[in-house]
Design a protein around this motif. Structure first.
Motif, PDB file in Angstrom:
ATOM      1  N   LYS A   5      58.859  34.545  54.230  1.00 53.81           N
ATOM      2  CA  LYS A   5      57.865  35.614  54.218  1.00 53.81           C
ATOM      3  C   LYS A   5      56.487  35.039  54.524  1.00 53.81           C
ATOM      4  N   GLU A   6      55.645  35.845  55.147  1.00 49.84           N
ATOM      5  CA  GLU A   6      54.304  35.396  55.517  1.00 49.84           C
ATOM      6  C   GLU A   6      53.396  35.248  54.292  1.00 49.84           C
ATOM      7  N   PHE A   7      52.537  34.235  54.323  1.00 49.82           N
ATOM      8  CA  PHE A   7      51.584  33.989  53.248  1.00 49.82           C
ATOM      9  C   PHE A   7      50.504  35.065  53.261  1.00 49.82           C
ATOM     10  N   THR A   8      50.145  35.564  52.088  1.00 50.80           N
ATOM     11  CA  THR A   8      49.081  36.554  51.947  1.00 50.80           C
ATOM     12  C   THR A   8      47.926  35.923  51.181  1.00 50.80           C
ATOM     13  N   PRO A   9      46.812  35.626  51.861  1.00 49.34           N
ATOM     14  CA  PRO A   9      45.684  35.035  51.139  1.00 49.34           C
ATOM     15  C   PRO A   9      45.021  36.048  50.209  1.00 49.34           C
ATOM     16  N   LEU A  10      44.634  35.583  49.043  1.00 49.00           N
ATOM     17  CA  LEU A  10      43.941  36.415  48.065  1.00 49.00           C
ATOM     18  C   LEU A  10      42.473  36.015  48.008  1.00 49.00           C
ATOM     19  N   ASN A  11      41.626  36.929  47.574  1.00 49.27           N
ATOM     20  CA  ASN A  11      40.212  36.634  47.307  1.00 49.27           C
ATOM     21  C   ASN A  11      40.111  36.237  45.847  1.00 49.27           C
ATOM     22  N   ILE A  12      39.670  35.005  45.617  1.00 52.25           N
ATOM     23  CA  ILE A  12      39.687  34.447  44.265  1.00 52.25           C
ATOM     24  C   ILE A  12      38.281  34.016  43.845  1.00 52.25           C
ATOM     25  N   ALA A  13      37.897  34.427  42.640  1.00 48.44           N
ATOM     26  CA  ALA A  13      36.613  34.051  42.039  1.00 48.44           C
ATOM     27  C   ALA A  13      36.849  32.974  40.984  1.00 48.44           C
ATOM     28  N   VAL A  14      35.840  32.126  40.772  1.00 51.98           N
ATOM     29  CA  VAL A  14      35.926  31.052  39.787  1.00 51.98           C
ATOM     30  C   VAL A  14      34.765  31.201  38.808  1.00 51.98           C
ATOM     31  N   LEU A  15      35.090  31.160  37.514  1.00 52.65           N
ATOM     32  CA  LEU A  15      34.079  31.248  36.471  1.00 52.65           C
ATOM     33  C   LEU A  15      34.173  30.019  35.575  1.00 52.65           C
ATOM     34  N   THR A  16      33.089  29.263  35.514  1.00 54.55           N
ATOM     35  CA  THR A  16      33.006  28.138  34.591  1.00 54.55           C
ATOM     36  C   THR A  16      32.283  28.613  33.336  1.00 54.55           C
ATOM     37  N   ILE A  17      32.918  28.381  32.192  1.00 55.51           N
ATOM     38  CA  ILE A  17      32.373  28.817  30.910  1.00 55.51           C
ATOM     39  C   ILE A  17      31.960  27.562  30.145  1.00 55.51           C
ATOM     40  N   SER A  18      30.647  27.374  30.021  1.00 57.48           N
ATOM     41  CA  SER A  18      30.146  26.144  29.400  1.00 57.48           C
ATOM     42  C   SER A  18      28.685  26.294  29.003  1.00 57.48           C
ATOM     43  N   ASP A  19      28.349  25.675  27.898  1.00 57.22           N
ATOM     44  CA  ASP A  19      26.951  25.621  27.474  1.00 57.22           C
ATOM     45  C   ASP A  19      26.222  24.436  28.100  1.00 57.22           C
ATOM     46  N   THR A  20      26.957  23.538  28.746  1.00 58.34           N
ATOM     47  CA  THR A  20      26.341  22.308  29.258  1.00 58.34           C
ATOM     48  C   THR A  20      26.452  22.114  30.765  1.00 58.34           C
ATOM     49  N   ARG A  21      27.388  22.739  31.430  1.00 65.95           N
ATOM     50  CA  ARG A  21      27.583  22.510  32.873  1.00 65.95           C
ATOM     51  C   ARG A  21      26.498  23.195  33.691  1.00 65.95           C
ATOM     52  N   THR A  22      26.197  22.550  34.817  1.00 62.90           N
ATOM     53  CA  THR A  22      25.270  23.098  35.811  1.00 62.90           C
ATOM     54  C   THR A  22      25.979  23.057  37.159  1.00 62.90           C
ATOM     55  N   ASP A  23      25.356  23.587  38.196  1.00 53.92           N
ATOM     56  CA  ASP A  23      25.954  23.520  39.530  1.00 53.92           C
ATOM     57  C   ASP A  23      26.243  22.077  39.937  1.00 53.92           C
ATOM     58  N   ASP A  24      25.405  21.144  39.501  1.00 58.37           N
ATOM     59  CA  ASP A  24      25.575  19.738  39.855  1.00 58.37           C
ATOM     60  C   ASP A  24      26.672  19.039  39.052  1.00 58.37           C
ATOM     61  N   THR A  25      26.987  19.545  37.862  1.00 57.77           N
ATOM     62  CA  THR A  25      27.956  18.862  36.993  1.00 57.77           C
ATOM     63  C   THR A  25      29.244  19.653  36.780  1.00 57.77           C
ATOM     64  N   ASP A  26      29.413  20.744  37.470  1.00 58.47           N
ATOM     65  CA  ASP A  26      30.590  21.606  37.287  1.00 58.47           C
ATOM     66  C   ASP A  26      31.766  21.094  38.115  1.00 58.47           C
ATOM     67  N   THR A  27      32.359  19.986  37.690  1.00 56.95           N
ATOM     68  CA  THR A  27      33.461  19.407  38.460  1.00 56.95           C
ATOM     69  C   THR A  27      34.744  20.239  38.376  1.00 56.95           C
TER      70      THR A  27
END
Length: 168
Positions: A5-27
């Motif tokens: 069967k053909e692959f169906t790509p989904l639209n996926i969002a990512v949420l980081t939940i943290s009191d300490t992470r920033t865009d630079d440290t969100d590994t």
């Protein structure tokens, strides 16, 4: 196991939940983005939010109400430390909980972290035809969850069943 069967790509969002992470440290958030795009899915958006029940619910509720997002991957806030509140924030939003996800995640992660896996309160569910997987905040946990469970369940070719048909 996959079919022709053909692959169906989904639209996926990512949420980081943290009191300490920033865009630079969100590994872990960056790693989830990498995993989903390498699998052929479309990256929708990534946000970092403080570990606060109402801030988490607001972001998730907005994304669930957005018909363009099929899946949400969260990282962080699933343990027992201080302000960890992902399960309390997100579980009430589910129309259906996917109980087997947390059970299976802890089973497969046992080989990596031993009995410490009992401290993971990861969970998953469906809200308004949007699937939500809540993972721990470590890179290893995100890779384990993606590679051993989520990747197949978001692949329309995976048999005997996957979640794609229920999301579209």
């Amino acid at each position: 196991m996959s079919s022709s069967k053909e692959f169906t790509p989904l639209n996926i969002a990512v949420l980081t939940i943290s009191d300490t992470r920033t865009d630079d440290t969100d590994t872990s958030g960056d790693l989830l983005k990498q995993h989903l795009t390498e699998a052929g899915h479309q990256f929708a958006v990534k946000t970092i939010v403080k570990d606060d029940i109402y801030q988490i619910r607001k972001v998730i509720s907005d994304w669930v109400a957005n018909g363009d997002i099929n899946a949400i991957l969260t990282t962080g806030g699933t343990g027992f430390a201080g302000r960890d509140s992902t399960p309390e924030a997100i579980a009430p939003l589910f129309d259906q909980e996917i109980v087997g996800f947390g059970e299976l995640f802890r089973q497969v992660s046992y080989a990596e972290v031993g009995s410490s896996t009992v401290q993971s309160r990861c969970l998953a569910g469906v809200a308004n035809k949007t699937i939500i997987f809540c993972l721990p905040g470590s890179n290893n946990a995100c890779t384990t969850g993606w590679q051993k469970i989520i990747k197949e369940q978001l692949d329309s070719r995976h048999r005997p069943c996957n979640f794609v048909g229920q999301l579209l």
